[in-house]
Design an enzyme around this catalytic site. Sequence first.
Site, PDB file in Angstrom:
ATOM      1  N   HIS A 229     -11.111  -0.442   2.257  1.00 40.91           N
ATOM      2  CA  HIS A 229      -9.899  -0.004   2.956  1.00 40.91           C
ATOM      3  C   HIS A 229      -9.585   1.443   2.562  1.00 40.91           C
ATOM      4  CE1 HIS A 229      -5.701   0.395   4.092  1.00 40.91           C
ATOM      5  NE2 HIS A 229      -5.928  -0.560   4.974  1.00 40.91           N
TER       6      HIS A 229
ATOM      7  N   GLU B 148     -10.414   1.556  11.290  1.00 36.74           N
ATOM      8  CA  GLU B 148      -9.025   1.861  10.962  1.00 36.74           C
ATOM      9  C   GLU B 148      -8.890   3.359  10.695  1.00 36.74           C
ATOM     10  OE1 GLU B 148      -7.067  -1.937   9.447  1.00 36.74           O
ATOM     11  OE2 GLU B 148      -7.826  -0.906   7.702  1.00 36.74           O
TER      12      GLU B 148
HETATM   13  P1  PGA Z   1      -0.690  -1.179   9.468  1.00 40.03           P
HETATM   14  O1  PGA Z   1      -1.860  -1.341   8.394  1.00 40.03           O
HETATM   15  O2  PGA Z   1      -0.935  -2.217  10.548  1.00 40.03           O
HETATM   16  O3  PGA Z   1       0.557  -1.475   8.687  1.00 40.03           O
HETATM   17  O4  PGA Z   1      -0.753   0.191  10.006  1.00 40.03           O
HETATM   18  C1  PGA Z   1      -3.165  -1.568   8.833  1.00 40.03           C
HETATM   19  C2  PGA Z   1      -4.122  -1.646   7.686  1.00 40.03           C
HETATM   20  O5  PGA Z   1      -3.929  -0.961   6.663  1.00 40.03           O
HETATM   21  O6  PGA Z   1      -5.094  -2.400   7.769  1.00 40.03           O
END
Ligand code: PGA
Length: 248
Positions: free
Chosen positions: A96, A166
């Site tokens: 992440h 992401e």
């Molecule tokens: P968020 O986070 O939906 O709060 O933007 C997404 C993530 O970090 O996977």
Amino acid sequence: MRWLGTSFKMTKTRAEAAAYAARLREAVGDGLEGVCPFVIPSATAIATVTDALGGRDSPVLVGAQNTHWADEGAWTGEISVPQAADAGARIIEIGHSERRAHFGESDATVRLKTRAVLRHGLAPLVCVGESEETRAAGGGTDAVLAQAAAALDGLQNPTDVLIAYEPVWAIGEHGRAPRPEEIAPVLAELSDLPVKGVLYGGSVSEGNAAELLRLPGVDGLFVGRAAWDAEAYVRLLATVARHARAVA
Ligand code: PGA
């Protein structure tokens, strides 16, 4: 298969996580055709959530937010894949952007962790995403593909890997929801990879979920804040289930 997952990040006590999981168990019942829901609590609550979902055979997968690549040893503060699996995890989030930014996660450690997760028969969920600066300089797609390639490099079974795209600029409180045309080219490239599925994450909300699911190459959503309330997760799940029926 369409996916809907949330990571609680560093939120929720065991009691809060258990109440959330109990609501999901009720909403999901014996499972939803064509949809795989998953929840990734803090390590302290993996076993609690597994129990609250009715055990390891629940149609809702439980996950861990990180793992070490070694099975055991002198790695203070870490948990291994066998330990996470022992607590009930069947999916493990790796790489992440918060871990890449704050905890020294690199393409090299992502690769080691991906291999460790596969070695134990769990599903790695590898997060990839470009920064705002890289995107502005025109290198967004290449950066994302390089992260994915590093994770998949030399794997016998890339088809067991889930990828979460992401974009760093879209994640969290300071992120902004993407316009479809900003992420579509990256998703199109990722959809050529021989993986189990590509999820989109970063400022997903009840307002944009259906539109994001319709983007070519998106097999599901990975949601933070907008899914931390169980009722909100259940509503998002209904959106994913509707989409799964529409594309069936
Ligand atoms: P968020 O986070 O939906 O709060 O933007 C997404 C993530 O970090 O996977």
